[in-house]
Design a protein around this motif. Structure first.
Motif, short mmCIF file in Angstrom:
data_model
loop_
_atom_site.label_atom_id
_atom_site.label_comp_id
_atom_site.label_asym_id
_atom_site.label_seq_id
_atom_site.Cartn_x
_atom_site.Cartn_y
_atom_site.Cartn_z
N LEU A 262 -4.87 12.28 32.72
CA LEU A 262 -6.20 13.03 32.87
C LEU A 262 -6.28 14.28 34.22
N CYS A 263 -5.97 14.03 34.72
CA CYS A 263 -6.46 15.13 35.94
C CYS A 263 -4.95 16.27 35.81
N ALA A 264 -4.35 15.61 35.41
CA ALA A 264 -2.88 16.70 35.16
C ALA A 264 -2.66 17.02 36.72
N MET A 265 -2.69 15.79 37.78
CA MET A 265 -1.67 15.49 38.75
C MET A 265 -2.76 16.14 39.78
N THR A 266 -3.88 16.84 39.56
CA THR A 266 -4.44 17.43 40.53
C THR A 266 -4.80 16.51 41.67
N ARG A 267 -4.83 14.87 41.28
CA ARG A 267 -5.26 13.89 42.31
C ARG A 267 -4.30 13.35 42.98
N THR A 268 -3.40 13.90 42.47
CA THR A 268 -1.51 13.06 43.22
C THR A 268 -0.45 13.39 43.74
N LEU A 269 -0.63 14.75 43.35
CA LEU A 269 0.70 15.32 44.43
C LEU A 269 0.23 16.06 45.62
N PRO A 270 0.87 16.44 46.95
CA PRO A 270 0.64 17.44 47.81
C PRO A 270 0.61 18.72 47.27
N TRP A 271 -0.04 19.52 47.96
CA TRP A 271 -0.68 20.45 47.40
C TRP A 271 0.79 21.89 46.82
N ASP A 272 1.21 21.98 48.12
CA ASP A 272 2.75 22.80 47.69
C ASP A 272 3.35 22.07 46.42
N THR A 273 3.39 20.81 46.34
CA THR A 273 4.03 20.48 45.15
C THR A 273 3.61 20.68 43.71
N LEU A 274 2.35 20.45 43.70
CA LEU A 274 0.88 20.64 42.70
C LEU A 274 0.96 22.09 42.26
N LEU A 275 1.40 23.46 43.04
CA LEU A 275 1.70 24.53 42.61
C LEU A 275 2.03 24.66 41.86
N ARG A 276 3.19 24.42 42.44
CA ARG A 276 4.63 24.58 42.26
C ARG A 276 4.68 23.98 40.16
N VAL A 277 3.97 22.63 40.52
CA VAL A 277 3.83 21.84 38.91
C VAL A 277 3.01 22.81 37.77
N TRP A 278 2.27 23.23 37.97
CA TRP A 278 1.13 23.88 36.85
C TRP A 278 1.62 25.18 37.36
N ASP A 279 2.50 25.53 37.88
CA ASP A 279 3.55 26.35 37.41
C ASP A 279 3.88 27.20 36.14
N CYS A 280 4.67 25.79 36.16
CA CYS A 280 5.44 25.25 35.19
C CYS A 280 4.89 24.97 34.05
N PHE A 281 3.76 23.83 34.40
CA PHE A 281 3.11 22.63 33.26
C PHE A 281 1.72 24.12 32.48
N LEU A 282 1.07 24.89 33.07
CA LEU A 282 0.77 26.17 32.31
C LEU A 282 2.02 27.20 31.35
N CYS A 283 3.22 27.06 32.03
CA CYS A 283 3.85 27.74 30.86
C CYS A 283 4.63 26.40 29.63
N GLU A 284 5.25 25.35 30.14
CA GLU A 284 5.85 24.93 29.03
C GLU A 284 4.98 24.11 28.49
N GLY A 285 3.85 23.55 29.31
CA GLY A 285 2.61 22.53 28.31
C GLY A 285 2.96 20.76 29.01
N ILE A 286 2.49 19.84 28.67
CA ILE A 286 2.48 18.57 28.65
C ILE A 286 3.21 17.98 29.45
N LYS A 287 4.74 18.36 29.05
CA LYS A 287 5.85 17.35 28.29
C LYS A 287 6.06 17.45 30.68
N ILE A 288 6.29 18.88 30.91
CA ILE A 288 5.74 18.52 32.36
C ILE A 288 5.36 17.53 33.96
#
Length: 364
Positions: A262-288
């Motif tokens: 629901l929060c797209a990992m924003t309340r779950t991951l360390p910040w550096d990890t979150l940024l890298r995950v979002w780079d892929c999430f916004l490119c590849e979608g929810i499967k990330i």
């Protein structure tokens, strides 16, 4: 991509997670709360669970960083060409990590928000001039100070962050009255505002809520329930021993994955990890998000010793809510999400399976 039949634990788990989203600090799996600092860290945090005293871990030379930035600037200048004819190259560069200097603009392009902004140039300001639903406005006001309260943008009501967050959430509630406002949307909007001007953040927020997380925030959270079933099915393939452990102790996926998705990992991951995950999430979608969840589950409960100690529902949930930091580090997560033993066909199969189960549940 959607997908889980209604579980007997569904209403309870959703209620629990709605309550947890009301906590004053945005809870992270990554660390305990640090002391309040007089200086913000490199991401703008003065304290809280996301605060880090570590310097940036940079493995690239200055020349390599500049070269990557130039490649991204070239791609954005020829965006449609890359999207239509060279998507694999675009995806590869997202997986490597978008350079910090161009990340905000890259996200604006990846989401397609730039197209909406061009199509409706006056829409955001028009929405802000409208009064909105009084009940929703009150809900937003109650929540706006709870999002990343240790971040320099949101640390007090006089900072621009809280005002901009209110504006983005209010504007969206009017733009899409069918959804209105859900508490879980607030950390996503706040996260975007840390990187983008408010109007651009709004359009990115629109695409994330209406495309990436489509139907996640509608009453009843049906889509989330189906995706919980899908995650369970994929886990059975990627980590059979973990799957069996969760089944044995009747750990419903909604008890641990609701905030993650629901929060797209924003309340779950360390910040550096979150940024890298979002780079892929916004490119590849929810499967990330599915892949990140599978990595966290697999790594946290992969050890037979850990599973033996987590010999019940509560003990298992405690492990999933506080996994070892090393399993949430950017290098670990990014290495493993693209080496999972799942294919596109597996996603499609689980999606169809959950759709069928959902239809049967509705008929009965």
């Amino acid at each position: 991509m959607a997908t889980s039949p209604t579980s007997t634990n569904t209403s309870n788990s959703i209620s629990l997670n709605r309550q947890s989203s009301k906590n004053a600090d945005s809870i992270s799996l990554c660390s305990t709360t640090s002391a309040f600092s007089t200086c913000p860290d490199r991401h703008g945090f003065y304290g809280g669970s996301q605060f880090s005293e570590k310097p940036a871990k940079e493995t690239l030379t200055r020349e390599q960083i500049i070269a990557r930035e130039k490649k991204w600037l070239h791609m954005m200048k020829h965006w449609q060409e890359y999207m239509n004819k060279n998507y694999k190259k675009l995806r590869e560069r997202c997986r490597k990590g978008i350079p910090q200097a161009v990340r905000p603009r890259a996200w604006f392009y990846l989401t397609g928000a730039y197209q909406l902004h061009q199509k409706y140039p006056d829409r955001y300001n028009d929405l802000l001039r409208q009064p909105g639903n009084p009940q929703i406005i009150e809900e937003i006001k109650k929540d706006q100070h709870r999002q990343f309260p240790h971040h320099e943008m949101f640390i007090d009501e006089e900072k621009p962050g809280q005002k901009e967050l209110f504006n983005v959430l209010k504007a969206y509630s009017i733009h899409n009255p069918k959804v209105g406002y859900c508490q879980a949307q607030a950390p996503i909007a706040a996260f975007l505002l840390m990187h983008l001007p408010s109007e651009q953040a709004f359009w990115c927020f629109v695409t994330i809520c209406d495309k990436y997380l489509k139907d996640y925030f509608t009453p009843g959270l049906e889509m989330l329930q189906r995706d919980a079933g899908m995650l369970n099915g994929l886990l059975k393939k990627t980590s059979p021993s973990v799957y069996r452990h969760l089944q044995k102790h009747k750990v419903d996926p909604l008890l641990y994955m609701t905030d993650w998705f629901l929060c797209a990992m924003t309340r779950t991951l360390p910040w550096d990890t979150l940024l890298r995950v979002w780079d892929c999430f916004l490119c590849e979608g929810i499967k990330i998000l599915f892949k990140v969840a599978l990595v966290i589950l697999g790594a946290s409960l992969s050890s037979h010793k850990v599973r033996k100690q987590a010999n019940g529902l509560c003990e298992t949930l405690e492990v999933l809510r506080s996994p070892p930091k090393k399993y949430l580090e950017a290098d670990f997560v990014m290495h493993h999400i693209f080496r999972l033993n799942i294919t596109v066909e597996d996603f499609i199969h689980e999606h169809k399976k959950q759709e069928m189960l959902h239809r049967k549940a509705k008929v009965s």
